[in-house]
Design a protein around this motif. Structure first.
Motif, mmCIF file in Angstrom:
data_model
loop_
_atom_site.group_PDB
_atom_site.id
_atom_site.type_symbol
_atom_site.label_atom_id
_atom_site.label_comp_id
_atom_site.label_asym_id
_atom_site.label_seq_id
_atom_site.Cartn_x
_atom_site.Cartn_y
_atom_site.Cartn_z
ATOM 1 N N GLY A 1 0.877 -1.226 -0.051
ATOM 2 C CA GLY A 1 -0.055 -0.145 0.010
ATOM 3 C C GLY A 1 1.049 1.303 -0.059
ATOM 4 O O GLY A 1 1.908 1.192 0.167
ATOM 5 N N LEU A 2 0.502 2.331 -0.195
ATOM 6 C CA LEU A 2 0.923 3.645 -0.227
ATOM 7 C C LEU A 2 0.329 4.362 1.039
ATOM 8 O O LEU A 2 -0.932 4.700 1.355
ATOM 9 C CB LEU A 2 0.653 4.474 -1.618
ATOM 10 N N ALA A 3 0.978 4.994 1.866
ATOM 11 C CA ALA A 3 0.762 5.788 2.973
ATOM 12 C C ALA A 3 1.303 7.478 2.939
ATOM 13 O O ALA A 3 2.476 7.596 2.126
ATOM 14 C CB ALA A 3 1.025 5.329 4.100
ATOM 15 N N TRP A 4 0.652 8.243 3.566
ATOM 16 C CA TRP A 4 1.060 9.510 3.567
ATOM 17 C C TRP A 4 1.179 9.781 5.146
ATOM 18 O O TRP A 4 0.613 9.609 5.916
ATOM 19 C CB TRP A 4 0.011 10.672 3.089
ATOM 20 N N THR A 5 2.579 10.585 5.230
ATOM 21 C CA THR A 5 2.902 10.776 7.036
ATOM 22 C C THR A 5 3.193 12.274 6.590
ATOM 23 O O THR A 5 3.336 12.838 5.777
ATOM 24 C CB THR A 5 4.006 9.819 7.258
ATOM 25 N N VAL A 6 3.328 12.820 8.077
ATOM 26 C CA VAL A 6 3.778 14.180 8.092
ATOM 27 C C VAL A 6 5.152 14.616 7.529
ATOM 28 O O VAL A 6 5.468 15.615 7.013
ATOM 29 C CB VAL A 6 3.927 14.785 9.485
ATOM 30 N N ALA B 1 1.554 -1.064 -6.385
ATOM 31 C CA ALA B 1 1.110 -0.645 -5.116
ATOM 32 C C ALA B 1 -0.010 0.106 -5.429
ATOM 33 O O ALA B 1 -0.614 0.581 -6.432
ATOM 34 C CB ALA B 1 2.355 0.256 -4.743
ATOM 35 N N MET B 2 -0.860 0.177 -4.410
ATOM 36 C CA MET B 2 -2.331 0.743 -4.377
ATOM 37 C C MET B 2 -2.639 1.654 -3.021
ATOM 38 O O MET B 2 -2.112 1.500 -2.150
ATOM 39 C CB MET B 2 -3.284 -0.449 -4.640
ATOM 40 N N THR B 3 -3.730 2.596 -3.296
ATOM 41 C CA THR B 3 -4.181 3.241 -2.339
ATOM 42 C C THR B 3 -5.553 3.447 -2.603
ATOM 43 O O THR B 3 -6.035 3.659 -3.594
ATOM 44 C CB THR B 3 -3.411 4.440 -2.190
ATOM 45 N N GLY B 4 -6.409 3.460 -1.357
ATOM 46 C CA GLY B 4 -7.833 3.868 -1.621
ATOM 47 C C GLY B 4 -8.713 3.341 -0.545
ATOM 48 O O GLY B 4 -8.220 2.289 0.128
ATOM 49 N N GLY C 1 10.831 1.632 -6.375
ATOM 50 C CA GLY C 1 10.951 0.578 -7.735
ATOM 51 C C GLY C 1 9.753 0.297 -8.225
ATOM 52 O O GLY C 1 9.711 -0.749 -9.151
ATOM 53 N N ILE C 2 8.503 0.583 -7.837
ATOM 54 C CA ILE C 2 7.233 0.244 -8.218
ATOM 55 C C ILE C 2 6.801 1.016 -9.442
ATOM 56 O O ILE C 2 6.855 2.329 -9.562
ATOM 57 C CB ILE C 2 5.972 0.319 -7.160
ATOM 58 N N ARG C 3 6.304 0.294 -10.614
ATOM 59 C CA ARG C 3 5.913 1.012 -11.853
ATOM 60 C C ARG C 3 4.627 1.072 -12.135
ATOM 61 O O ARG C 3 4.063 1.945 -12.745
ATOM 62 C CB ARG C 3 6.542 0.085 -12.817
ATOM 63 N N LYS C 4 3.811 0.482 -11.313
ATOM 64 C CA LYS C 4 2.348 0.424 -11.527
ATOM 65 C C LYS C 4 1.640 0.787 -10.189
ATOM 66 O O LYS C 4 1.754 0.244 -9.173
ATOM 67 C CB LYS C 4 1.765 -0.831 -12.021
ATOM 68 N N VAL C 5 0.906 1.785 -10.346
ATOM 69 C CA VAL C 5 -0.110 2.292 -9.109
ATOM 70 C C VAL C 5 -1.532 2.404 -9.212
ATOM 71 O O VAL C 5 -1.907 2.763 -10.410
ATOM 72 C CB VAL C 5 0.578 3.775 -8.716
ATOM 73 N N LEU C 6 -2.245 1.638 -8.547
ATOM 74 C CA LEU C 6 -3.602 1.695 -8.616
ATOM 75 C C LEU C 6 -4.396 2.978 -7.619
ATOM 76 O O LEU C 6 -4.036 3.019 -6.444
ATOM 77 C CB LEU C 6 -4.203 0.423 -7.864
ATOM 78 N N LEU C 7 -4.945 3.910 -8.474
ATOM 79 C CA LEU C 7 -5.486 4.780 -7.440
ATOM 80 C C LEU C 7 -6.943 5.077 -7.760
ATOM 81 O O LEU C 7 -7.609 4.495 -8.964
ATOM 82 C CB LEU C 7 -5.047 6.171 -8.203
ATOM 83 N N PRO C 8 -7.638 5.658 -7.048
ATOM 84 C CA PRO C 8 -9.227 5.842 -7.166
ATOM 85 C C PRO C 8 -9.642 6.627 -8.533
ATOM 86 O O PRO C 8 -8.656 7.613 -8.642
ATOM 87 C CB PRO C 8 -9.636 6.505 -5.709
#
Length: 783
Positions: free
Chosen positions: A604-609, A706-709, A734-741
């Protein structure tokens, strides 16, 4: 009405033109004669029968009058006495006899000789009732005139009131009152007594009205003068008393200085009176009184505020853009908004100051943007930190009833700036607190509302101050903790974290030259290669801003300075090979993509401060009774996402080929590594659901995805925030493909073009699409 004038034959007499003087019949007066023609006329009269004709000049300024410069109507007079004065002047005493009208000038050289038509009035009293009534009105008006003017003695009034002849009465009164020359001439030219009385009565009424107004003005001015004299006298008395008592002799001088300052600042009338009362109180209190210090402190604050002083904006868009580019790399949206504001100011002078809220991670330059804006506008800059503030009095000040009361920090900062239109930076507005002492955030509502802050009232000052000219800029790391009413008054501008390339540019253009200069080095003493800077960015810092990067650059500079001093060398080059020698072992490593496709592990992908990061979510099914175990210090939102994902899976077990009774036969353990770091947020829903489905169905998850949603119970994918930071984290891993909403498709435009070209973005609306791209199709692990 009977005719009272009798026409007498013509007479030829010498004439003296009079300047600003009119002689009436029955009038005795003296005047000085100095002009040669007038002296000649006087001598001619004395040689003959001492009779002379006196007439006024039309213009008193005319020094050599001719026949056309003298009024036709004058007074035939008798010379009673002559007295020679020093300087060839003669003082003459004359008595008016009767009116006369010039028929023609007989000669002009060496003196005026005129042919005069004489009019002689009867001395009999009037028997006409109308004339009698008019005489009484004139006498009453004359009495009122004497009362108002206070310049004529009562004896003269008594003498005049005994005159019974109307013509003579009018002439006697006209001779004793102050009128303009043309008014006296009008009376002289009124040959009929009734007409003369009417003209005189009109002039008397006019003069009485003017004198009454003049008296009112004089009374008012005298009262003011008396008040000033009284105050001066009392102050001198006070000064003497204080001197005798041995008290502070400087209080009176101090009060006088306060009054002078108060006049200079030109406050509105009600505020001026309020401060005046405070100054008066200061003079009445003894110097030893505790309240004296409170009042003195209050007056000092009020008089030293910049009520009308402001700096002139330098509205040069090209210069402002250069300054912003010089101070900051990137931040295009912020620069664009500020330049828009400056452009509007150039066209409209009346626009109120905007309230900008810069939101972003630490170290991205939010505070320094405020300084750059102030520099580009040529305004003063003041900064106020709100972090941890929990007392409302910090904003609004203390009431003067408290001991040690002072104004709030808003008013204090304005006084410090010295102008009423500074750039005012309110730092860390998201870190305000509140307790029993009040809510500072609520106190800021008035400060940050352009419709209300034109009369902001501090509790200590108790008088309104105009803040509408101030340009407020606030900063925050997150909007979540800012109260909604306060947030509604601000225009939010988001500042995302910097990309690796942006950090590199900042390090090369700003940080490295600055630290080289601060450490006493020359540019030729130190060279840091581009690869070494990238290694510092990726392995020695983990942040969205550049604060820690600057510290690492400073660390290198310190060690280089020591080498130069100890080893007596002139040049040091830092490369990836010797970077470890200066900075030690790398402190961070970004979790790289897995080496192979694995079952039950989704990325997954996360956002931090401190920016974006990648997280691995691991799921292990075990025999049990349907318990759900969540570990890794997950927040409530992530726990709810996990439960929602499992409910969605239970509703679609047939589709995924999962045992329909897994919820009662198996326990699930969901774990996110790095358990010491708290994790929360709505963006891990689809990642956890994918990992659970992979674990239960035995289908591997693709290693390069990698994905986020967020996920709903029906499997819909909801939008999230922080897209730019998350995508940059995936790129570093090094991830090339990202799944986004699907709803986040517009946010991809914020990602730098060089990153977008190397990434593949898949925009999904439902969980079925996520599984289609995330799971390895056609493979199933029977383990």
């Amino acid at each position: 009405m009977t005719e009272q004038n009798e026409k007498i034959s013509q007479r030829t007499l010498p004439l003296i033109p009079l300047r600003g003087l009119t002689v009436f019949p029955y009038m005795v007066l003296h005047f000085d004669v100095g002009r040669e023609r007038s002296i000649n006329a006087l001598e001619e009269a004395m040689v003959s029968d001492q009779m002379i004709f006196l007439s006024s000049q039309k213009e008193a300024e005319t020094s050599s009058p001719g026949a056309e410069d003298v009024y036709e109507v004058g007074t035939i007079s008798r010379i009673k006495q002559m007295l020679k004065l020093p300087g060839d002047n003669i003082r003459v005493l004359v008595e008016g006899i009767s009116r006369g009208r010039v028929k023609q000038f007989v000669q002009e050289i060496p003196y005026f000789m005129v042919e005069v038509e004489e009019w002689e009035e009867s001395d009999l009293p009037s028997e006409d009732p109308e004339t009698e009534a008019l005489m009484r009105s004139v006498i009453d008006a004359f009495e009122k005139y004497i009362e108002v003017s206070n310049k004529i003695s009562p004896e003269i009034f008594m003498t005049i009131t005994e005159i019974e002849n109307p013509g003579r009465l009018a002439d006697s009164i006209a001779a004793n009152i102050i009128l303009k020359p043309h008014q006296k001439q009008d009376i002289l030219e009124a040959f009929e007594s009734i007409e003369r009385l009417e003209v005189l009565y009109r002039f008397l009424l006019e003069e009485i009205e003017i004198l009454e107004i003049e008296k009112k003005i004089n009374t008012r001015v005298k009262k003011q003068i008396n008040k000033v004299q009284k105050e001066y006298y009392l102050r001198e008395q006070m000064r003497a008393i204080q001197k005798e008592l041995g008290e502070d002799e400087g209080v009176v001088e101090e009060v006088d200085q306060y009054r002078k300052q108060l006049k200079k600042i030109k406050l509105p009338k009600d505020l001026h009176q309020k401060i005046e009362r405070e100054i008066d109180r200061l003079t009445k209190l003894p110097a030893s009184s505790a309240e004296t210090g409170v009042i003195r402190n209050y007056i000092d604050w009020v008089l030293n505020l910049p009520w009308h002083k402001e700096t002139k904006d330098r509205l040069d868009l090209k210069r402002s853009a250069e300054i912003l580019d010089e101070d900051h790399h990137g931040l295009e949206k912020v620069k664009e908004r500020i330049l828009e504001y400056l452009a509007i100011r150039q066209l409209s002078k009346s626009m109120k100051g905007p309230i900008l809220c810069l939101v972003g991670p630490p170290g991205v330059g939010k505070t320094s943007i405020g300084k750059s804006v102030a520099r580009s506008l040529d305004r003063k800059f003041v900064r106020m930190s709100l972090g941890g503030m929990r007392d409302e009095a910090e904003i609004r000040g203390h009431r003067r009833t408290y001991i040690g009361a002072i104004p709030g920090r808003i008013i204090s900062s304005i006084r410090q700036a010295g102008t009423r239109n500074p750039v005012f930076l309110l730092d860390e507005i998201d870190k305000l607190a509140n307790d029993f002492r009040g809510d500072p955030a609520s106190a800021l509502l008035e400060v940050l509302d352009p419709e209300q802050n034109n009369d902001f009232t501090d509790h200590f000052m108790e008088i309104p101050f105009n803040l509408s000219k101030v340009m407020f800029i606030t900063t925050a790391n997150t909007l979540d903790t800012i109260p909604r009413p306060l947030l509604d008054r601000m225009e939010v501008i988001r500042i995302p974290g910097y990309t690796e390339d942006e950090k590199l540019a900042i390090a090369e253009k700003y940080l490295l030259p600055k630290q080289i200069k601060d450490h006493g080095l020359q540019p030729e003493n130190l060279k840091v290669s581009e690869k070494a800077l990238r290694e510092m960015i990726n392995s020695y810092t983990r942040e969205s801003g550049v604060r820690n990067l600057e510290r690492q650059v400073a660390n290198i500079c310190r060690k280089v300075v020591r080498r130069i001093v100890e080893e007596d060398i002139k040049f040091v080059r830092v490369t990836p090979g010797n970077l470890k020698k200066y900075l030690g072992t790398p402190q961070f490593r970004y979790e790289m993509a897995a080496q192979k496709d694995e079952v039950g592990i989704a990325r997954g992908l996360a956002w931090t401060v401190v920016g974006g990061d990648t997280i691995s979510i691991e799921v292990t099914p075990m025999k049990g009774t349907g318990k759900l175990e969540l570990t890794g210090r997950l927040g409530d939102v992530m726990k709810e996402s996990a439960r929602a994902g499992i409910s969605y899976i239970r509703s679609r077990v047939e589709l995924f080929g999962i045992d329909p009774d897994f919820h009662s036969k198996q326990d699930l353990h969901i774990h996110i590594p790095e358990g010491g770091t708290p994790k929360d947020g709505p963006s891990a829903g689809i990642t956890m659901a994918t990992a659970v489905i992979s674990a239960l169905a035995g289908i591997p998850v693709r290693k390069d995805v990698a994905m986020t949603g967020e996920i709903t119970l029906r499997g819909r994918v909801l939008p999230i925030g922080g897209v730019k930071e998350k995508v940059l984290a995936a790129r570093r891993a090094g991830i090339r493909k990202v799944l986004l909403p699907k709803d986040n498709e517009k946010d991809v435009e914020e990602i730098p073009e060089n990153v977008r070209k190397k990434m593949e973005f898949v925009f999904v609306e439902h969980m079925d699409q996520v599984l289609e791209h995330a799971l390895v199709q056609g493979e199933k692990d029977d383990h």
